[in-house]
Design an enzyme around this catalytic site. Structure first.
Site, PDB file in Angstrom:
ATOM      1  N   GLU A  12       0.838  -1.197   0.000  1.00 33.00           N
ATOM      2  CA  GLU A  12       0.000   0.000   0.000  1.00 33.00           C
ATOM      3  C   GLU A  12       0.873   1.247   0.000  1.00 33.00           C
ATOM      4  OE1 GLU A  12      -3.947  -1.416   2.471  1.00 33.00           O
ATOM      5  OE2 GLU A  12      -2.132  -0.949   3.593  1.00 33.00           O
ATOM      6  N   GLY A  78     -12.414  -4.407   3.409  1.00 28.69           N
ATOM      7  CA  GLY A  78     -13.402  -5.351   2.916  1.00 28.69           C
ATOM      8  C   GLY A  78     -14.773  -4.706   2.868  1.00 28.69           C
ATOM      9  N   ILE A 147     -11.648 -10.294   8.136  1.00 33.51           N
ATOM     10  CA  ILE A 147     -13.018 -10.781   8.030  1.00 33.51           C
ATOM     11  C   ILE A 147     -13.216 -11.462   6.674  1.00 33.51           C
ATOM     12  CG2 ILE A 147     -15.459 -10.114   8.056  1.00 33.51           C
ATOM     13  CD1 ILE A 147     -13.993  -9.817  10.749  1.00 33.51           C
ATOM     14  N   MET A 168      -8.639  -3.320   9.734  1.00 30.84           N
ATOM     15  CA  MET A 168      -7.963  -3.692  10.978  1.00 30.84           C
ATOM     16  C   MET A 168      -7.223  -2.537  11.652  1.00 30.84           C
ATOM     17  SD  MET A 168      -6.505  -7.447   9.820  1.00 30.84           S
ATOM     18  CE  MET A 168      -5.801  -7.819  11.423  1.00 30.84           C
ATOM     19  N   GLU A 169      -7.359  -1.307  11.116  1.00 31.60           N
ATOM     20  CA  GLU A 169      -6.553  -0.207  11.659  1.00 31.60           C
ATOM     21  C   GLU A 169      -7.297   1.107  11.908  1.00 31.60           C
ATOM     22  OE1 GLU A 169      -4.387  -3.165   9.536  1.00 31.60           O
ATOM     23  OE2 GLU A 169      -5.545  -1.583   8.518  1.00 31.60           O
ATOM     24  N   ASP A 192     -12.227  -6.600  -1.446  1.00 32.03           N
ATOM     25  CA  ASP A 192     -12.935  -7.876  -1.436  1.00 32.03           C
ATOM     26  C   ASP A 192     -14.279  -7.678  -0.751  1.00 32.03           C
ATOM     27  OD1 ASP A 192     -12.436  -9.158   1.633  1.00 32.03           O
ATOM     28  OD2 ASP A 192     -10.993  -7.649   0.988  1.00 32.03           O
TER      29      ASP A 192
END
Length: 226
Positions: A12, A78, A147, A168-169, A192
């Site tokens: 990223e 996601g 997830i 997650m952040e 996704d």
């Protein structure tokens, strides 16, 4: 204006640096960061690492040492809603944890001592809407888990029925910023859709087409909105 831009992973960060030509490498407490300009504004870019603790620690490190006027977190997420698809960009209008509960008498999702939702930089959010950017706006929820099943999304939606995306952040970065009084913005591209097909494969395949869209959006926000 000094802006810190954080991404979770090296791949990223590489995409972010591609829209920040002429950057120089700097060091903050033994970690590498990259200093440059976007649209005449000073930008310090770096990797915060995957997960809430990594994200919070490295956000705090940058705030304490480079004193940014704004922190932007960008990267992938996601999709958790039928209203947003793979490749579409979400600018968060609220941020929360989907895996925090401090026990009876507390609100699910709220970190101890904080409101349930963290709110992004109002001027930046309003500016994005005024420029009519081709993005979606909504709630992003964070937790320390990738997830990947419909059941996990269903559980998150049982607490946050209007969640648009999961990562997650973001919430940890938002909390670190809130604790220091520094504005934050979250800009994520959907890599996704958990629970719809093989989202692990979707995630892996997504990187093959280089999700530059989110970082180009960050560039546009820094140049034309802030």
């Amino acid at each position: 204006m000094r802006i810190a831009v954080l991404a979770a992973m090296d791949k990223e960060l590489a995409l972010l640096l591609s829209v920040m030509p002429g950057y120089e490498e700097i060091e903050v407490e033994g970690r590498k960061y990259y200093k440059g300009e976007i649209g005449g504004k000073e930008v310090i870019a770096g990797k915060c690492g995957i997960g809430k603790v990594n994200a919070a620690l490295n956000t705090l490190r940058l705030i304490e040492h480079i004193h940014p006027e704004l922190v932007i977190n960008s990267g992938v997420a996601g999709g958790a809603s039928d209203d947003i698809g793979i490749g579409e960009v979400l600018v968060a209008d609220r941020i929360a944890y989907h895996d925090v509960w401090c026990g009876p008498g507390t609100e699910y999702g709220a970190a101890d001592g904080y409101d349930l939702f963290f709110h992004p930089y109002e001027k930046g959010l309003d500016g994005c809407k005024a420029k009519e950017l081709k993005v979606k706006y909504g709630l992003i929820c964070s937790g320390d888990k990738f997830i990947h099943t419909a059941e996990e999304i269903k559980d998150i939606k049982s607490h946050f029925d209007n969640v648009m995306a999961v990562d997650m952040e973001s919430a940890a970065i938002a909390q670190a910023c809130a604790s220091c009084g520094v504005p934050v913005m979250i800009v994520r591209v959907m890599s996704d859709q958990p629970g719809k097909g093989d989202n692990v494969a979707q995630y892996k395949d997504f990187w093959g087409v280089a999700p530059k869209k989110t970082f180009e959006c960050v560039e546009h926000i820094i140049k034309d909105v802030l």
